[in-house]
Design an enzyme around this catalytic site. Structure first.
Site: not given
Ligand code: DX5
Ligand code: ZN
Length: 213
Positions: A33, A35, A69, A172
């Site tokens: 994944h 981000d 995002m 997520d």
């Molecule tokens: C937050 C991200 C997530 C984040 C998840 O905006 O979209 O993907 O990296 O990280 P954890 O599992 O630590 O919440």
């Molecule tokens: Zn994410």
């Protein structure tokens, strides 16, 4: 449904992402994944297409799950597709033409995802359900790894699963061994794990534990 763990590289070693990628591969997970944040849609900045393209050099059989995002995902979907994305998710809250942008991702030959933040009503995405491969339900407010899971996210998962038994539902943010089972029970089949994955004493065991929840 098969359960997939998607470790989030944002919680990895940011000066040695190649090692983080190797740790994900060795854990037995296939999804990575990634981000992507622009400092406008969310109050944080992360990676650009060039970073993803460089990471893709070490990709081998891994599946790149790109979570955009962005205020303007429509300007970037093509760049991330070229960089090595297998699936691209955009946010339903992004102020762009959602249906059109989802269609562009499809035309680029990539899997299509639509993400929804905790504050947004689930109804907002129902209209697009038949078109997308995956719905990404945020378990935290988008922007940072390491936040606490917002339990109202379970309601969203349940409602989406009720409307569509086939679609992939990715949860997520804030997912760990203590709540993964409930996420699956509510209907999620893809579990993003950032902090909980990289803090696990044994990555392989961690993935197996979630996959067998
Ligand atoms: C937050 C991200 C997530 C984040 C998840 O905006 O979209 O993907 O990296 O990280 P954890 O599992 O630590 O919440
Ligand atoms: Zn994410």
């Amino acid at each position: 449904m098969k359960i997939t763990v998607a470790p989030s590289i944002l919680a990895g070693n940011l000066v040695d992402l190649r090692s983080s990628l190797s740790q994900i591969r060795e854990s037995g997970a296939r999804w990575v994944h990634i981000d992507i944040m622009d400092g406008h849609f969310v109050p944080n900045l992360t990676f650009g297409p060039q970073m993803v393209q460089t990471l893709a050099t070490y990709k081998q059989d891994l599946f790149f799950d790109i979570h955009l995002m962005l205020e303007h995902p429509e300007y970037f979907v093509e760049k991330f597709a070229e960089a090595g994305a297998d699936l691209i998710s955009i946010h339903v809250e992004s102020p762009c033409n959602i249906a059109e942008t989802l269609q562009i991702i499809r035309t680029l030959g990539k899997q299509v995802g639509l993400a929804i933040s905790p504050k947004t009503a689930t109804e907002k995405i129902l209209f697009h359900l038949d078109f997308v491969d995956l719905v990404l339900v945020m378990g935290v407010h988008p922007g940072f790894s390491g936040q606490k899971f917002i339990e109202s996210s379970w309601k969203k998962i349940e409602l989406i699963r009720e409307k569509n038994p086939e679609i992939s539902i990715e949860i997520d943010g804030g997912v760990h061994l203590g709540n993964a089972g409930l996420c699956i029970q509510k209907g999620a089949n893809i579990l993003v794990t950032g902090t909980s994955f990289f803090e696990a004493p044994n990555f392989q065991k961690f993935v197996q534990q979630i996959e067998h929840e």
